[in-house]
Motif scaffolding. Structure first.
Motif, PDB file in Angstrom:
ATOM      1  N   GLY A  32       0.807  -1.217   0.000  1.00 61.06           N
ATOM      2  CA  GLY A  32       0.000   0.000   0.000  1.00 61.06           C
ATOM      3  C   GLY A  32       0.838   1.263   0.000  1.00 61.06           C
ATOM      4  O   GLY A  32       2.056   1.233   0.148  1.00 61.06           O
ATOM      5  N   TRP A  33       0.156   2.390  -0.145  1.00 63.55           N
ATOM      6  CA  TRP A  33       0.857   3.671  -0.252  1.00 63.55           C
ATOM      7  C   TRP A  33       1.576   4.043   1.039  1.00 63.55           C
ATOM      8  O   TRP A  33       2.713   4.507   1.012  1.00 63.55           O
ATOM      9  N   ALA A  34       0.916   3.866   2.159  1.00 61.48           N
ATOM     10  CA  ALA A  34       1.474   4.334   3.428  1.00 61.48           C
ATOM     11  C   ALA A  34       2.789   3.646   3.766  1.00 61.48           C
ATOM     12  O   ALA A  34       3.717   4.270   4.306  1.00 61.48           O
ATOM     13  N   ALA A  61       6.152  12.658  -5.266  1.00 64.45           N
ATOM     14  CA  ALA A  61       6.347  12.726  -6.723  1.00 64.45           C
ATOM     15  C   ALA A  61       6.482  11.329  -7.317  1.00 64.45           C
ATOM     16  O   ALA A  61       5.948  11.051  -8.400  1.00 64.45           O
ATOM     17  N   LEU A  62       7.188  10.446  -6.620  1.00 60.21           N
ATOM     18  CA  LEU A  62       7.317   9.073  -7.087  1.00 60.21           C
ATOM     19  C   LEU A  62       5.963   8.375  -7.042  1.00 60.21           C
ATOM     20  O   LEU A  62       5.585   7.660  -7.983  1.00 60.21           O
ATOM     21  N   ALA A  63       5.208   8.575  -5.967  1.00 57.52           N
ATOM     22  CA  ALA A  63       3.899   7.946  -5.832  1.00 57.52           C
ATOM     23  C   ALA A  63       2.959   8.401  -6.951  1.00 57.52           C
ATOM     24  O   ALA A  63       2.216   7.589  -7.524  1.00 57.52           O
ATOM     25  N   VAL A  64       2.999   9.668  -7.268  1.00 58.92           N
ATOM     26  CA  VAL A  64       2.155  10.189  -8.344  1.00 58.92           C
ATOM     27  C   VAL A  64       2.519   9.545  -9.677  1.00 58.92           C
ATOM     28  O   VAL A  64       1.642   9.179 -10.464  1.00 58.92           O
ATOM     29  N   ALA A 121      -1.570  14.107  -2.810  1.00 61.00           N
ATOM     30  CA  ALA A 121      -1.159  14.177  -4.219  1.00 61.00           C
ATOM     31  C   ALA A 121      -1.709  12.998  -5.010  1.00 61.00           C
ATOM     32  O   ALA A 121      -2.142  13.151  -6.155  1.00 61.00           O
ATOM     33  N   VAL A 122      -1.704  11.821  -4.397  1.00 56.05           N
ATOM     34  CA  VAL A 122      -2.264  10.647  -5.059  1.00 56.05           C
ATOM     35  C   VAL A 122      -3.785  10.751  -5.110  1.00 56.05           C
ATOM     36  O   VAL A 122      -4.414  10.383  -6.104  1.00 56.05           O
ATOM     37  N   GLY A 123      -4.390  11.259  -4.041  1.00 52.85           N
ATOM     38  CA  GLY A 123      -5.838  11.443  -4.029  1.00 52.85           C
ATOM     39  C   GLY A 123      -6.300  12.356  -5.147  1.00 52.85           C
ATOM     40  O   GLY A 123      -7.340  12.102  -5.778  1.00 52.85           O
TER      41      GLY A 123
END
Length: 205
Positions: A32-34, A61-64, A121-123
Motif C-alpha cells: 500500500g501507499w502508506a 512525486a514518485l507515488a504520483v 497528491a495521489v488522491g
C-alpha cells in the motif's frame, strides 16, 4: 559551458528511472501507499535511498508517477474495449467485465489505485482518473441513447453512477487477502451495470 550528459548517460538514467518506477509499483501493490517508504522502494530497487532523489524530488512525486503509469494503462485498456466496433451495450458490459477481471488479476495494485488510503497528491490523481473513466463511459452511453439501444438519460450522470458503483463494488473484495469470488462478483457487477444503463441483458441480440 554547462556540462551536458552524454546519450549513454541519459539512457542509463532513463533505464534506472524506469526500474525504480516498476519496483515502486510492486511495493505499492504489496504493502500500500502508506508503507511504500523511500527506504522500502530503494531496497526493492537495489539502490541507496538517497539515489531515489536523483530521479524524484520526493516520495509524493514518485507515488504520483506510479499512480499515473498504472491508472493510465487501465484507462487505455478500458478505452480500447469501449471504442471497439459493435453494440454499445455489449461494449459497456464487456468494459466493466474487463476492468474487473484485470483488477482481480492484481488485487493489491488495483486496491491501491481505487481505494487505498493515500497522500493528497495521489488522491488528486485518483479524482482526475475517475473523470477519465466517466468520460469513456459517457461517450458510449451517449452513443447508445442516440442509436436507440438505451433509453433516454443524461449520459454524464449515468457514467458517474457507473464509475462510482464499479469502484465501490470492487473495493472490499480487492482488499481481502483471500477469497475466490471473482466470477460470481463480476457476473453480479455486469448485471448491475446493465440495470444502471436501463438495458436488459440479451436485448440487443
Amino acid at each position: 559551458m554547462a556540462y551536458r550528459k552524454t546519450p549513454a548517460e541519459l539512457a542509463r538514467l532513463s533505464s534506472a528511472r524506469e526500474h525504480l518506477i516498476q519496483q515502486a509499483t510492486d511495493v505499492v501493490a504489496e504493502v500500500g501507499w502508506a508503507q511504500a517508504s523511500v527506504n522500502a522502494v530503494a531496497a526493492a530497487a537495489g539502490i541507496a535511498a538517497g539515489s531515489v532523489y536523483q530521479h524524484f524530488p520526493s516520495k509524493a512525486a514518485l507515488a504520483v508517477e506510479v499512480f499515473r503509469r498504472a491508472s493510465g494503462r487501465e484507462v487505455e485498456v478500458l478505452g480500447e474495449v469501449l471504442r471497439s466496433p459493435g453494440d454499445p451495450v455489449e461494449r459497456l458490459t464487456r468494459g466493466v467485465e474487463v476492468f474487473a477481471r484485470r483488477s482481480f488479476e492484481r488485487r493489491g495494485l488495483a486496491y491501491a489505485l481505487l481505494a487505498a488510503p493515500a497522500e493528497p497528491a495521489v488522491g488528486a490523481e485518483r479524482l482526475e482518473y475517475r473523470r477519465q473513466y466517466r468520460a469513456l463511459f459517457a461517450e458510449v452511453v451517449r452513443e447508445g441513447v442516440a442509436t436507440g439501444v438505451l433509453p433516454a438519460q443524461n449520459p454524464e450522470i449515468t457514467a458517474a453512477a457507473l464509475t462510482g458503483a464499479v469502484g465501490e463494488v470492487l473495493a472490499d473484495p480487492l482488499a481481502a487477502a483471500e477469497g475466490d469470488f471473482a466470477d460470481p462478483l463480476i457476473s453480479e457487477l455486469t448485471a448491475m451495470s446493465l440495470r444502471c444503463l436501463g438495458a436488459v441483458r440479451g436485448s440487443t441480440g
